[in-house]
Scaffold this active site. Sequence first.
Site, mmCIF file in Angstrom:
data_model
loop_
_atom_site.group_PDB
_atom_site.id
_atom_site.type_symbol
_atom_site.label_atom_id
_atom_site.label_comp_id
_atom_site.label_asym_id
_atom_site.label_seq_id
_atom_site.Cartn_x
_atom_site.Cartn_y
_atom_site.Cartn_z
ATOM 1 N N CYS A 82 -1.845 -88.313 -26.101
ATOM 2 C CA CYS A 82 -0.652 -89.136 -26.190
ATOM 3 C C CYS A 82 -0.506 -90.137 -25.052
ATOM 4 O O CYS A 82 -1.018 -89.935 -23.955
ATOM 5 C CB CYS A 82 0.610 -88.274 -26.152
ATOM 6 S SG CYS A 82 0.726 -87.151 -27.531
ATOM 7 N N GLY A 107 -3.867 -92.559 -28.083
ATOM 8 C CA GLY A 107 -3.506 -91.920 -29.349
ATOM 9 C C GLY A 107 -3.449 -92.942 -30.458
ATOM 10 O O GLY A 107 -2.764 -93.952 -30.314
ATOM 11 N N ASN A 151 3.446 -86.237 -23.318
ATOM 12 C CA ASN A 151 1.987 -86.266 -23.174
ATOM 13 C C ASN A 151 1.567 -84.990 -22.464
ATOM 14 O O ASN A 151 1.989 -84.744 -21.346
ATOM 15 C CB ASN A 151 1.572 -87.505 -22.357
ATOM 16 C CG ASN A 151 0.092 -87.563 -22.041
ATOM 17 O OD1 ASN A 151 -0.315 -88.210 -21.085
ATOM 18 N ND2 ASN A 151 -0.741 -86.908 -22.813
ATOM 19 N N GLY A 152 0.731 -84.182 -23.124
ATOM 20 C CA GLY A 152 0.261 -82.929 -22.519
ATOM 21 C C GLY A 152 0.340 -81.798 -23.508
ATOM 22 O O GLY A 152 0.665 -82.008 -24.684
ATOM 23 N N TYR A 211 -13.211 -90.570 -18.326
ATOM 24 C CA TYR A 211 -13.266 -91.025 -19.707
ATOM 25 C C TYR A 211 -11.958 -91.596 -20.265
ATOM 26 O O TYR A 211 -11.969 -92.628 -20.926
ATOM 27 C CB TYR A 211 -13.724 -89.866 -20.600
ATOM 28 C CG TYR A 211 -13.763 -90.188 -22.069
ATOM 29 C CD1 TYR A 211 -14.864 -90.856 -22.623
ATOM 30 C CD2 TYR A 211 -12.713 -89.856 -22.912
ATOM 31 C CE1 TYR A 211 -14.898 -91.174 -23.974
ATOM 32 C CE2 TYR A 211 -12.745 -90.174 -24.266
ATOM 33 C CZ TYR A 211 -13.834 -90.833 -24.783
ATOM 34 O OH TYR A 211 -13.869 -91.142 -26.116
ATOM 35 N N SER A 253 -16.958 -96.963 -23.123
ATOM 36 C CA SER A 253 -16.576 -95.990 -22.100
ATOM 37 C C SER A 253 -17.643 -95.822 -21.017
ATOM 38 O O SER A 253 -17.328 -95.534 -19.879
ATOM 39 C CB SER A 253 -16.236 -94.651 -22.737
ATOM 40 O OG SER A 253 -17.330 -94.186 -23.479
#
Length: 465
Positions: free
Chosen positions: A11, A37, A111-112, A251, A292
Amino acid sequence: MSFFHGPREECGVFGVFGHKDAAKLTYFGLYALQHRGQESAGIVSSTGKTIHEHKAMGLVSEIFDESTLNKLHGHIATGHVRYSTTGSSVARNAQPFIASHGGKTLAIAHNGNLTNAREIRRELEKKGSIFQTTMDSEIIVHLLTQNIHLGMEEAVVKAVSRVEGAYSCVLMTQDKLIAFRDPNGFRPLCLGLLDEGYIIASETCALDLVEAQYVRDIDPGEILIVDKDNLRSIKPFAERRTTFCIFEYIYFARPDSNIFGQNVYAVRKRLGKMLAREFPIEADFAMPFPDSGNYAAIGFCQESGIPLEMGVIRNHYVGRTFIEPAQSMRDFGVKVKLNPVKDILNQKRIVIVEDSIIRGTTSKMRIKTLREAGAWEIHMMVSCPPHRYPCYYGIDFSTRGELIASEHSIEEIKNFIGLDSLCYLSLPGMLEAAGLEQDSFCLACFTGKYPIKPKEGFSKLYLES
Ligand code: SF4
C-alpha cells in the site's frame, strides 16, 4: 498471480489538511505512489462537516477523472493505493476504509500488516463487533470506536497500543487528519508543507509531485494530529529499537524518494558498488532488468569498470489488465514486457545485476530469452542476500514455499534459472552499503530473526472466509 512481476508492496498512503484542492492533491500524490499498489485506489475528503468518497478497483488513472474529483469537496482528504496482502482483492476491501460511529465518521488508509490481527478480530467479534471487510486495517477502526468517548486523541493512543506489527496510517475525521506509525517504523511515512496546508505521504516522491516542502519523517511510534488549531505530536510508547524494512531500499520505494533518512537511488547504487567489490568478474558488459535493477547496475558498472548496456528494452505500456497468455505462450508474456536486443546480446559475456530473486520463475524465463538472443555467458549478481524467510510486515511473500532460496542452495537456484554463475551480496556487505546502523533494520526475510513474532495462525489469508 502474474508470472512476470517481482515481489509486491501492499500500500501507499497520502493525506492533506488545510488546502482548498485537497482531493486533487491527493489524486496526484496517489499517482506518485502507484508503484506501492495497483489493485485498487480511493480518496475520501471532508469539508469539515460532510464526507465524500470515491474508490474502486484499478489504477489511479482508471478510477478518477475530472468529474469524480470535482465531487470530492473539502480541505481535508486522505487517499490510498492498495495491493492486497491481507484480505481479498475485491472492491469492498478498497481503502480508505470508512466507518461511522456515534455521529463521527472515520476514514483510515493503512500501509503494513498487523501481526496480531486475527487474535484481536476474534476478541472483538466475541463482543459483538460486525466486520464489513477482511482487512486488518478495519480492526484499528473498531478499536478506535470502543474508546471514542475519551476523545479522538486518546482513542487513537488506546487503539495503537493494542495492535502489533507494521502500520503507517493516515486517519481522517470530519475535522482532523491524524498520522501514526508503528514503534518499529517498518514502513516509511513523511510530513510535508504546501502553502498553509500539511501533507502526509508514504514517500517523498509524492511530496515532490504536489510541490510540497519536505518537513520531516513521522517518527516511529509517533501520533501526529492536525486540525484547525495546530499540529500536535504524541509519543505514547517507550522508545524501542527501530526495524526499518531494508527491502524498501533494495526494491520497493521509488529511487527518487528519500526514506529512513537517505535517498533510495544512492543506496541502490552503493549496493551495486559493493557487489562489484565482493565479486570481481570479467564480462563484455553488465545490464539490469529495468527498471528495478537499474540503479544497482549503475553502481556495479562504475565500481567494476565493466560497461553498462541495456540488453533488454522495457515496454512501458503493458497495463495491469494485460491478458496473460496460455502456458504454451509464456515467452510471449516475458517478451511483451522486456524484449531482448539481439544485436547487443549476441555472443556476449553478460552480467545481470538484479535486485532480488523471489520465486525464480521470472528470472528463469528472462534468461531463456537472453540465451535465445545469442548470449554466450550469463552471470547474475543480486544486490541482497537470498530471501529464505517470509515477511509478516506487509510484503507479498508470506510463506516459505514462495521463496526459492528457502529450500534450494545457491547452486540449485543457479541451475534452475539457467545461469553460468550466481552471486548474492553478503549480509555485512548489504548493511555497509545501506549505510545505517545494522541494528536499525529489519532483516528477517534474510535471517529469520523476526523483530515482532507473528501471533498464532498468521498468514496472508488469515481473514479469508
Ligand atoms: Fe522488509 Fe524483509 Fe523485514 Fe519484510 S521481513 S519488513 S521485506 S526486511
